[in-house]
Design an enzyme around this catalytic site. Structure first.
Site, PDB file in Angstrom:
ATOM      1  CB  CYS A  85      -0.903  -0.015   1.240  1.00  0.00           C
ATOM      2  SG  CYS A  85      -1.775   1.523   1.524  1.00  0.00           S
ATOM      3  CE1 TYR A 231      -5.541   2.177  -5.148  1.00  0.00           C
ATOM      4  CE2 TYR A 231      -3.967   3.980  -5.287  1.00  0.00           C
ATOM      5  CZ  TYR A 231      -4.290   2.712  -4.865  1.00  0.00           C
ATOM      6  OH  TYR A 231      -3.381   1.962  -4.154  1.00  0.00           O
TER       7      TYR A 231
END
Length: 361
Positions: A85, A231
């Site tokens: 992440c 994203y």
């Protein structure tokens, strides 16, 4: 839930642009500005646009008498994190850069997240191997259990409304009270940098007073257009929303490359938190985002200044030790089954991160 603003940066979970405390018009430089078109695309996203869920835990570690979460070393605080992440990776790198390894323990989750498309079966990141760090101290199998320990009923507050629970990393957890301090990476980085300063064993300041206006200005456009921009490309559900995110992303990358043509770091002459934020997206770009998120106009290796900048930062030992390309690729390609149903992880590309960066120092 109320958003708390610190130094004018985005509350990164909320995807809402906040202008409190940003530099005045006279102080804004081209490196800091966000175009009107980019602002509009964020403030009024297209139908089918990806909108990030809010982070909900915003407590503070404080150097105050009788603080609920006082400054304390010895492993009282545990950082739940993923090598995959980018938001968690910022916190891991900050911990390493500032010498907080003895003060703050780390628990690393498995790279693959299961059942992401299921409201009822999803439990969040899982625990298994310890990867040389602290094993999960409660014997929990999933990060969702940590959230439930800290806030009983957390899962039901989502599932009862047919929503998938939001179990994000990083999580800064207080082992004395069994409570989550914060799950907002931007706030954790600032706490590590500022209030944990008495526990630093390495010199450094990632948010120096003289560069705060520049750092906040860079963060203002790097977060929505690049960090979250990839994203917004990958999870757009309409062509229009994807195209909008795609154009904003590559306009911002072009801008960053132009800025780095004239200075070594994105906010000036020294390495700051703004570089950590940008780097963590750039290091994932060629191995993941180009293909998996359809960010394929250009690779980072095709940018003369961004590519050298990535190698420059990667050459810092404390940064390098927190970068695990195997975790990164396995997470994205095996967790997002709606984007990659077969779960096949690409064998490439070759990244050549050890080539000379030619950026001084």
């Amino acid at each position: 839930y109320q958003r708390r603003v610190h130094g004018g940066f985005f509350n990164e979970g909320s995807f809402e642009m906040l202008n409190i405390g940003l530099p005045t018009a006279a102080e804004v430089t081209p490196a800091m500005q966000m175009s009107d078109a980019a602002r509009l695309s964020i403030a009024a996203p297209k139908a089918g646009a990806f909108v990030r869920s809010a982070t909900l835990f915003h407590n503070k570690v404080e150097a105050l008498p009788h603080a609920e979460f006082p400054v304390e070393g010895g492993g009282r605080y545990l950082l739940y994190a993923s090598y995959a992440c980018p938001w968690a990776n910022r916190c891991l790198a900050t911990r390493a850069l500032l010498g907080l390894k003895q003060a703050v323990r780390v628990c690393i989750v498995e790279p693959v997240v299961r059942n992401m498309s299921s409201v009822t079966e999803y439990r969040g990141w899982s625990f298994g191997r310890d990867f040389g760090e602290t094993p999960e101290p409660h014997g929990f199998a999933f990060l969702g259990d940590v959230y439930e320990l800290s806030a009983p009923g957390f899962r039901a507050s989502y599932v009862d409304h047919d929503k998938r629970p939001y179990y994000s990393v990083p999580v800064l957890f207080d082992t004395k009270t069994d409570k989550i301090v914060s799950n907002e990476s931007a706030e954790i980085v600032r706490m590590f940098n500022d209030v944990f300063r008495p526990l630093h064993t390495r010199p450094g300041d990632l948010y120096p007073e003289e560069l705060r206006a520049a750092i906040d200005g860079v963060n203002e456009w790097v977060y929505p257009l690049i960090n979250d921009g990839v994203y917004r490309c990958g999870f757009a559900s309409t062509q229009e929303a994807y195209q909008d995110a795609f154009e904003s992303l590559f306009n911002a990358l072009d801008r960053a490359d132009a800025v780095l043509a004239t200075q070594r770091y994105i906010a000036g002459a020294r390495f700051t938190e703004a570089d950590l934020r940008l780097f963590m997206t750039l290091i994932r770009f060629d191995p993941v985002y180009v293909g998996h998120f359809k960010c394929n106009k250009k690779r980072i290796v095709d940018y003369p200044h961004l590519s050298g900048y990535v190698r420059d930062i990667y050459s810092m030992p404390e940064i390098r030790e927190t970068i695990h390309i195997d975790h990164i690729k396995e997470h994205y390609y095996r967790s997002h089954t709606q984007l990659n149903p077969t779960g096949i992880v690409p064998a490439g590309p070759e990244l050549h991160l050890d080539l000379p960066h030619h950026r001084g120092g």
